[in-house]
Write a protein that holds these residues in place. Structure first.
Motif, mmCIF file in Angstrom:
data_model
loop_
_atom_site.group_PDB
_atom_site.id
_atom_site.type_symbol
_atom_site.label_atom_id
_atom_site.label_comp_id
_atom_site.label_asym_id
_atom_site.label_seq_id
_atom_site.Cartn_x
_atom_site.Cartn_y
_atom_site.Cartn_z
ATOM 1 N N ASP A 130 1.123 -1.151 -0.003
ATOM 2 C CA ASP A 130 0.036 -0.078 -0.074
ATOM 3 C C ASP A 130 0.888 1.216 -0.028
ATOM 4 N N LEU A 131 0.850 2.000 -1.051
ATOM 5 C CA LEU A 131 1.802 3.223 -1.254
ATOM 6 C C LEU A 131 1.446 4.266 -0.147
ATOM 7 N N LYS A 132 -0.030 4.457 -0.027
ATOM 8 C CA LYS A 132 -0.419 5.613 0.950
ATOM 9 C C LYS A 132 0.344 5.173 2.701
ATOM 10 N N VAL A 133 0.270 3.845 2.845
ATOM 11 C CA VAL A 133 0.907 3.267 3.985
ATOM 12 C C VAL A 133 2.362 3.709 3.957
ATOM 13 N N GLN A 134 3.203 3.437 3.286
ATOM 14 C CA GLN A 134 4.429 3.841 3.061
ATOM 15 C C GLN A 134 4.822 5.117 3.150
ATOM 16 N N LEU A 149 13.194 -0.115 18.546
ATOM 17 C CA LEU A 149 12.405 -0.618 17.740
ATOM 18 C C LEU A 149 11.869 0.332 16.521
ATOM 19 N N THR A 150 11.574 1.482 17.029
ATOM 20 C CA THR A 150 11.023 2.644 16.208
ATOM 21 C C THR A 150 12.256 2.922 15.275
ATOM 22 N N ALA A 151 13.507 3.058 15.660
ATOM 23 C CA ALA A 151 14.590 3.492 14.869
ATOM 24 C C ALA A 151 14.949 2.482 13.904
ATOM 25 N N GLY A 152 14.763 1.219 14.306
ATOM 26 C CA GLY A 152 14.952 0.072 13.304
ATOM 27 C C GLY A 152 14.038 0.103 12.250
ATOM 28 N N LEU A 153 12.669 0.386 12.495
ATOM 29 C CA LEU A 153 11.713 0.606 11.449
ATOM 30 C C LEU A 153 11.899 1.665 10.609
ATOM 31 N N ARG A 154 12.349 2.769 11.041
ATOM 32 C CA ARG A 154 12.477 4.015 10.251
ATOM 33 C C ARG A 154 13.525 3.702 9.146
ATOM 34 N N THR A 155 14.586 3.239 9.963
ATOM 35 C CA THR A 155 15.659 2.870 9.031
ATOM 36 C C THR A 155 15.407 1.681 7.712
ATOM 37 N N ALA A 156 14.685 0.715 8.017
ATOM 38 C CA ALA A 156 14.328 -0.075 7.025
ATOM 39 C C ALA A 156 13.218 0.440 6.077
ATOM 40 N N ILE A 157 12.257 1.206 6.636
ATOM 41 C CA ILE A 157 11.169 1.915 5.550
ATOM 42 C C ILE A 157 12.132 2.749 4.622
ATOM 43 N N LEU A 158 12.780 3.638 5.149
ATOM 44 C CA LEU A 158 13.812 4.421 4.092
ATOM 45 C C LEU A 158 14.574 3.706 3.184
ATOM 46 N N ALA A 159 15.013 2.624 3.463
ATOM 47 C CA ALA A 159 15.962 1.816 2.691
ATOM 48 C C ALA A 159 15.275 1.205 1.731
ATOM 49 N N ASP A 160 13.928 0.632 2.311
ATOM 50 C CA ASP A 160 13.093 -0.120 1.135
ATOM 51 C C ASP A 160 12.548 0.961 0.025
ATOM 52 N N TRP A 161 12.155 2.478 0.453
ATOM 53 C CA TRP A 161 11.803 3.417 -0.303
ATOM 54 C C TRP A 161 13.013 3.654 -1.240
ATOM 55 N N ARG A 162 13.959 3.765 -0.974
ATOM 56 C CA ARG A 162 15.151 4.150 -1.800
ATOM 57 C C ARG A 162 15.413 3.124 -2.631
ATOM 58 N N ASN A 163 15.256 1.902 -2.326
ATOM 59 C CA ASN A 163 15.638 0.759 -3.240
ATOM 60 C C ASN A 163 14.567 0.366 -4.057
ATOM 61 N N GLN A 164 13.164 0.858 -3.639
ATOM 62 C CA GLN A 164 11.967 0.447 -4.865
ATOM 63 C C GLN A 164 11.638 1.802 -5.541
ATOM 64 N N ALA A 165 12.374 2.842 -5.324
ATOM 65 C CA ALA A 165 12.137 4.009 -6.049
ATOM 66 C C ALA A 165 11.835 4.106 -7.484
ATOM 67 N N PRO A 166 12.505 3.129 -8.237
ATOM 68 C CA PRO A 166 12.254 3.105 -9.863
ATOM 69 C C PRO A 166 10.796 2.664 -9.875
ATOM 70 N N LYS A 167 10.415 1.893 -9.060
ATOM 71 C CA LYS A 167 9.097 1.197 -9.366
ATOM 72 C C LYS A 167 7.904 2.063 -8.429
ATOM 73 N N PRO A 170 6.826 6.069 -10.108
ATOM 74 C CA PRO A 170 5.835 6.208 -10.930
ATOM 75 C C PRO A 170 4.426 5.843 -10.337
ATOM 76 N N GLU A 171 4.378 4.905 -9.464
ATOM 77 C CA GLU A 171 3.017 4.657 -9.085
ATOM 78 C C GLU A 171 2.553 6.049 -8.197
ATOM 79 N N LEU A 175 -0.591 8.238 -8.903
ATOM 80 C CA LEU A 175 -1.531 8.784 -8.028
ATOM 81 C C LEU A 175 -2.000 10.076 -7.702
ATOM 82 N N CYS A 176 -0.787 11.054 -7.941
ATOM 83 C CA CYS A 176 -1.082 12.379 -7.943
ATOM 84 C C CYS A 176 -1.992 12.883 -9.250
ATOM 85 N N ALA A 177 -1.691 12.422 -10.137
ATOM 86 C CA ALA A 177 -2.394 12.499 -11.511
ATOM 87 C C ALA A 177 -3.678 12.164 -11.514
#
Length: 820
Positions: A130-134, A149-167, A170-171, A175-177
């Protein structure tokens, strides 16, 4: 009061203490804007932290996290609380009990809560689906519990976001359009959604997410201030309405403006529009950069291999002196020197528009910072480049926006500042004043082959509404401004005179054609005297069409265009030397009209015909769609009192809207033997059903017969229907205005009515004119959006124009009637 003071005043973490402190914070006048939002977030943090500590004093492997807007510390008075209870999964039952002890106090206070309970793995999985959750988790902020626990989640979410940015990017763009398609552009809406519309708070948040991906970044200049202005407006809206709403409705704008300390609702809208323009432009630039980067990624390895591992060299194609194309953008050449070349901004803009390419924001920023001002008057090249820019069609809009973003337009044309982002409180207009002027130039660019001086047409399109930033009649004010601007641009005296005439009379043709009797010689001569020459008339004709097309679909149609063309033809004949001193014979009736008139005289009652009517299909290469006109209603009835109010009332009862209407008398052919003078009233109207299908012609005729003989009480029926439907809440319409048009006709008195369109309006007007014992020789009815603009040619019982005092008295009586 400081944050510590807030806590001292409550001295507990219970709901009542928090509620009291919250109320005090929202009602005190000392703090507003970012300080209040920060204080509200801190106060809420302290309360929730206290709740968490009381519920789980020794909790391990669990934390409370603020996400979304609350995570950013942007709490408006009625904002939701976005909370995540994060846990390691070791004791689900204890976590569920803790969640109840946290959520219920929030609900007890009536605060909206968007909550979830997840492990880090679950949070990451949901974010991936779910892009909105991310997007919400990108703003995660620790409140209480296990910080690791919070810091670990933040680090993981940001890493996921940057790794998955090419995909994911565009989504996000899609969504904005989609959101923009649903909610429109904030900077052009009279009742904008501050959050969802394009250029609103959602788009500002999306730009933060793009920046967090490290793939591209938004232009930073003015972005934070634009976001702050929208948040301030939303805060005031929440306080004024007491609701969690993002829609800035018309009826609340004055109160919101007062809450923000602004002069009026127009000042508020202008600030909102300016903020939306900044965010929209930043979005355009950012998404263009994202797409450029994503397009380049697959080819970079191959290019690097071909070039021996070095960085690929972008190709640069020359477009104009000092201007080149690079990577799909227009940039400055390496040899360009803006500080020595004051024409460079216009040259670059014209080149970009002609090539249909975006103008690099870096290039615009550099030119804005270093370019010298143009001398006065402008050199010929500068004027030519401006005309080239204006004549480039649709690409002009984006290039103009790029110049606007760095303040170059106001530097080139100082008078532009007064119309920039200025709202137009008229439902017919789709755009703000500044955008309407550019849209008019875009429309005019398609008409340049129709005129001998396309340069004057394009500049007139740009300036025709420039007077709307000043008090009084904008055409009069605009004429003065246009003279000054045209002289500054370097036009000679003759051209300055033509441009000022075009601006002064840019509404003359369409208003005359739709509201005056074109068979009256005085009408045509007045237009000829105002215009003066055939060449100016040619330009005014094209400007009229471009202006109407740029206004909105309600302002132009093939029917209006044909009326204007007819008027232009008549005026052209007068300018060429024809001098009609007597009223010409009226146009011959059509075969159908003549047939209906004969039948009406024979039967002594009304005869009518309904026929579907629509605009002719446009050429295949035309961008204009076919426009439905509704149904043509032709009625013939023996001349008698009360025909106009009777017909208008019957149409109102059947919920038929009158789009256009004409009335004239018709004398029967000599072949018809008549005991009277053989005069029949002929009414040719275009009508449309408010909803549902059209009534049958037989029902309309039956009701019209009853209305004419007095057995149908239209006033009572309309009053009963109005009473059955409660009035909808909305912005109060301006009061009606009724005026006598001076010297508009030598054969009748012309009374103009401008009012809010409503069921039964024409019936009320007709009834009032009937009571005034004046005859309606002809009428010209038009509906523009929510506005009715009608003209009635009235005479005395002997067929002469009304004396001055009588005309003024009828106008006053009619205006008082419509105000009731």
């Amino acid at each position: 009061m400081t944050r510590t003071d807030d806590r001292k005043e409550t001295d507990d973490t219970g709901p009542s203490g928090y509620a009291a402190a919250r109320l005090h914070l929202l009602t005190e006048g000392a703090r507003s804007g970012p300080p209040r939002r920060t204080a509200l977030a801190e106060l809420t943090d302290d309360w929730l932290t206290g709740l968490f500590a009381a519920a789980a004093p020794a909790a391990k492997g669990v934390s409370l996290v603020a996400v979304g807007g609350y995570g950013r510390g942007e709490l408006s008075p009625r904002s939701d609380l976005d909370l995540l209870l994060l846990h390691d999964g070791s004791d689900p039952a204890a976590v569920a009990a803790l969640a109840d002890r946290l959520w219920y106090p929030v609900w007890d206070l009536g605060i909206s809560l968007d909550h979830s309970v997840r492990t880090p793995a679950e949070a990451r999985k949901t974010a991936g689906e779910d892009l909105k959750v991310q997007l919400g988790l990108l703003d995660a902020r620790h409140l209480a519990g296990d910080l690791g626990l919070t810091a670990g989640l933040r680090t993981a979410i940001l890493a996921d976001w940057r790794n998955q940015a090419p995909k994911r990017l565009p989504e996000l763009q899609e969504l904005c359009a989609e959101r923009a398609e649903r909610h429109g552009e904030l900077r052009f809406l009279l009742e904008p959604d501050l959050k969802e519309a394009r250029g609103g708070l959602r788009d500002a948040t999306a730009l933060r997410a793009v920046a967090a991906s490290w793939l591209a970044d938004a232009p930073r200049e003015g972005l934070a201030d634009a976001r702050r202005r929208l948040l301030d407006a939303r805060d005031a809206l929440h306080l004024v309405t007491g609701r969690a709403t993002d829609r800035l409705a018309l009826q609340e704008q004055d109160q919101v403006a007062a809450e923000l300390g602004l002069l009026d609702a127009d000042t508020l809208l202008r600030q909102v529009y300016e903020a939306a323009r900044v965010i929209s432009y930043a979005g355009d630039v950012t998404w263009r950069e994202v797409n450029r980067v994503l397009r380049a990624r697959p080819v970079r390895p191959r290019l690097r291999a071909m070039l021996g591992g070095g960085k690929p060299v972008a190709e640069r194609s020359p477009l104009a002196e000092g201007v080149v194309e690079q990577d799909g953008e227009v940039v400055l050449a390496r040899t360009a020197r803006p500080e020595r070349d004051p024409v460079l901004p216009l040259r670059a803009a014209a080149a970009a528009a002609q090539a249909a390419l975006p103008l690099s924001p870096h290039a615009v920023r550099r030119m804005a910072a270093t370019a010298r001002p143009l001398p006065t008057p402008w050199p010929a090249e500068a004027r030519e480049q401006l005309i080239t820019l204006l004549g480039s069609g649709r690409p002009t809009v984006d290039v103009w926006e790029a110049l606007e973003a760095e303040g170059l337009i106001s530097r080139l044309l100082p008078d532009w500042e007064r119309v920039r982002c200025r709202p137009q409180r008229n439902a017919v207009h789709l755009w703000t004043v500044d955008r309407h002027l550019i849209e008019t130039a875009v429309r005019a660019s398609a008409l340049t082959r129709r005129v001998s001086r396309p340069d004057l047409l394009l500049v007139a399109a740009l300036l025709h509404d420039i007077g709307k930033g000043w008090p009084g009649d904008h055409s009069v004010a605009g004429e003065i401004i246009a003279k000054d601007v045209a002289a500054r641009l370097g036009f000679d005296r003759a051209d300055v005179a033509v441009l000022s005439t075009l601006v002064r009379h840019h509404l003359l043709l369409v208003e005359t054609a739709t509201r005056r009797d074109l068979d009256d010689p005085a009408t045509v001569r007045a237009v000829a005297d105002a215009v003066g020459s055939e060449s100016t008339l040619e330009l005014l004709h094209a400007l009229t069409e471009a202006d109407a097309l740029a206004t909105g679909p309600a302002a132009w149609s093939t029917w209006r265009g044909s009326l204007v063309t007819d008027l232009v033809r008549r005026v052209c004949a007068v300018i060429a030397g024809e001098h009609p001193d007597t009223e010409p014979e009226p146009a011959a009736p059509t075969a159908e009209q003549e047939r209906l008139a004969i039948e009406a005289h024979r039967t002594g009652g009304p005869v009518l015909a309904l026929r579907a009517q629509s605009e002719p299909a446009p050429p295949e290469d035309s961008p204009e769609a076919s426009e439905p006109l509704g149904v043509e209603l032709v009625i013939a009835v023996p001349d008698q009192p009360g025909v106009l109010p009777a017909l208008a009332g019957v149409l109102a009862l059947h919920r038929l809207t009158v789009r256009t209407g004409g009335l004239r008398t018709l004398r029967l052919p000599d072949a018809v033997e008549a005991s009277d003078d053989g005069t029949v009233l002929l009414l040719d109207w275009r009508v449309a059903a408010e909803y549902g299908s059209l009534p049958q012609a037989t029902r309309l005729r039956a009701d019209l017969v009853r209305a004419l003989d007095g057995s149908l009480d239209i006033s009572s029926r309309l009053a009963e229907r109005d009473a059955a439907y409660p009035r909808r809440r909305g912005r109060a319409a301006p009061p009606p205005r009724v005026t006598v048009a001076p010297a508009a006709s030598r054969h009748a008195t012309v009374i103009e009515v401008r009012a809010q369109d409503a069921p039964g309006l024409l019936f009320r007007i007709g009834t009032a004119l009937e009571k005034a014992a004046v005859g309606v020789r002809s009428m010209h009815v038009s509906t523009l959006g929510a506005n009715a603009v009608d003209a009635f040619y009235v005479t005395t019982g002997t067929g002469a124009p009304l004396p001055g005092e009588d005309a003024a008295s009828v106008a006053r009586m009619l205006e008082e009637t419509l105000r009731e």
